[in-house]
Design an enzyme around this catalytic site. Structure first.
Site, short mmCIF file in Angstrom:
data_model
loop_
_atom_site.label_atom_id
_atom_site.label_comp_id
_atom_site.label_asym_id
_atom_site.label_seq_id
_atom_site.Cartn_x
_atom_site.Cartn_y
_atom_site.Cartn_z
N GLU A 222 0.87 -1.19 0.00
CA GLU A 222 0.00 0.00 0.00
C GLU A 222 0.90 1.23 0.00
O GLU A 222 0.88 2.04 0.92
CB GLU A 222 -0.98 -0.01 1.17
CG GLU A 222 -0.41 -0.22 2.54
CD GLU A 222 -1.45 -0.05 3.64
OE1 GLU A 222 -2.44 0.68 3.43
OE2 GLU A 222 -1.27 -0.64 4.71
N GLU A 231 4.41 8.91 -4.22
CA GLU A 231 5.19 8.51 -3.04
C GLU A 231 6.13 7.36 -3.38
O GLU A 231 6.46 6.53 -2.54
CB GLU A 231 4.26 8.18 -1.87
CG GLU A 231 3.58 9.42 -1.31
CD GLU A 231 2.80 9.18 -0.03
OE1 GLU A 231 2.93 8.08 0.54
OE2 GLU A 231 2.07 10.09 0.39
#
Length: 446
Positions: A222, A231
């Protein structure tokens, strides 16, 4: 007056710094008991503005018995009928239009409170559990599948995988890989308290440098940011795929796409501008967009697929997941290229001042199981990610019917990843964040 503005105009007003809504008594109707009421359309408009913090001012002379009191009572009744806040709303409302700098994913360690907040999201983990269960259900009954959770945090995906295995009556052997020392303490305590035993092995390391003792059948992560790849999910999963079985190994998620839409948001632009420098006008912010209006529906920007041997191309040359093997593992040749460039075009559906872009993502976990914060496909009740606001240094006047053409780049070097963006139409703008001068995403840990 009695006539209402078009829906698009009403949406635009919501994006403006409206403080009060004047409600003339002349727009009220009379019900069969002789009391003032509003049409359904007026009710919807008033509720919409109330939910955006707008005050009401009743104007005009009373046109019903008992003076203005019945009007006030009716408006009070209308507001009291609004359903109470959901769990999602209660979580999000303190963050409405509040700028937050995105994480430095390889340098920042999440605090325990942040983990706890994200773990309260029921929808995300329900979808992950569904995806893992579906993948495991397609394996032979007697097979012991190797599942690796990379970026395990405090263990929500570990628990998802264990529940998924139980639900489809499959056996698994799991590795939980996490670099945050504080999260690892929680993981180890959980391992002991829940009696995971030999089923789960906790590995305290950076996934990019771990040497796994065996190959994984399913790689679960995740690592997505609010704009999908912002990210460093592509870079992290590229490094982690070396311990994924090249013969049928599954990545969950296997594909994710970023989206943007041109928006008007005076408040957020003013908040960025108040810093008084270019740096803050060239930074992408995580923000729960609230008082804004969009000139057009979101369109896709960049797509990434995993693992590398399932990377394919669509008709326009954009990366897509291919169910068939397309190449040998790319990492072996060191030729994974995560740089991107694209043009995105919109047609403005109303006139207004454009302050930047709202940015979102969609992710496909396994087959048709997906999660999304893209407004048209948003996963109902999911609140783990807020959108991104991408500012323009200078707002542009947009007229209804204008073509809005935006340019986006994703650049990669050995030490950092960064985005650049610009408008080409209706008026060319400067390229923002050139060479990552204002907001780089660092690849090297401190």
């Amino acid at each position: 007056g009695i006539s209402l503005p078009e829906k698009l105009d009403a949406n635009r007003w919501v994006g403006e710094p409206v403080r009060a809504l004047l409600i003339p008594t002349s727009i009220f109707l009379t019900n069969n008991k002789g009391y003032p009421v509003l049409s359904a359309a007026h009710q919807q408009l008033i509720v919409k503005f109330y939910e955006h913090g707008v005050q009401f001012v009743l104007t005009g002379r009373p046109r019903h018995l008992d003076g203005l009191e019945p009007y006030y009572l009716y408006l009070q009744h209308l507001i009291q009928r609004i359903p109470g806040q959901s769990v999602k709303d209660r979580f999000e409302s303190p963050f409405y239009d509040y700028l937050q700098s995105p994480l430095q994913p390889l340098g920042d360690h999440l605090e325990s409170q942040m983990y706890e907040t994200f773990e309260k999201d029921p929808v995300k983990y329900e979808m992950y559990e569904k995806a893992i269960a579906l993948a495991l259900s397609e394996t032979p009954v007697k097979k012991v599948s190797v599942v690796m959770v990379v970026g395990a945090g405090r263990g929500p995906l570990v628990r998802c995988a264990l529940r998924a295995a139980d639900s489809v009556q499959r056996r698994i052997r799991m590795y939980a890989v996490e670099k945050n020392p504080n999260a690892v303490v929680t993981l180890r305590n959980m391992h002991h308290m829940l009696g995971w035993g030999a089923t789960v092995q906790i590995v305290h390391t950076d996934m990019r440098y771990w040497k796994s003792p065996e190959l994984a059948d399913i790689l679960v992560s995740e690592l997505l940011g609010s704009w999908g790849d912002n990210e460093l999910s592509p870079e992290c999963l590229d490094g982690a795929e070396k311990f994924l079985n090249p013969n049928g190994g599954i990545s969950i998620p296997y594909e994710y796409t970023s989206f943007v839409e041109p928006i008007s948001t005076p408040k957020l632009w003013n908040d960025c501008s108040a810093f008084g420098d270019d740096k803050h006008m060239e930074t992408m912010y995580v923000v729960k967009l609230h008082k804004f209006s969009a000139f057009a529906h979101p369109k896709p920007v960049f797509t990434f697929a995993h693992p590398s041997w399932n990377k394919g191309l669509d008709e326009e040359g954009n990366e897509r997941f291919s169910p068939h093997r397309t190449t040998d593992p790319a990492l072996l040749g060191g030729n994974i290229d995560n740089t991107r460039y694209t043009k995105v075009e919109f047609m403005a559906d109303h006139t207004g001042l454009m302050h930047g872009f709202g940015a979102y993502f969609e992710a496909r976990l396994y087959k048709d199981v997906m999660i999304s914060i893209n407004p048209p496909t948003h996963s109902p009740g999911m609140f783990s990610w807020f959108p991104i606001y991408i500012p323009l240094r200078s707002p542009q006047v947009i007229k209804k019917g204008d073509t809005i053409r935006a340019l986006f780049w994703r650049h990669c070097k050995s030490t950092k990843v960064w985005y650049e963006w610009a408008l080409a139409e209706p008026e060319p703008s400067a390229v923002h964040n050139t060479n990552g001068q204002s907001s780089p995403i660092n690849l090297a840990t401190d």
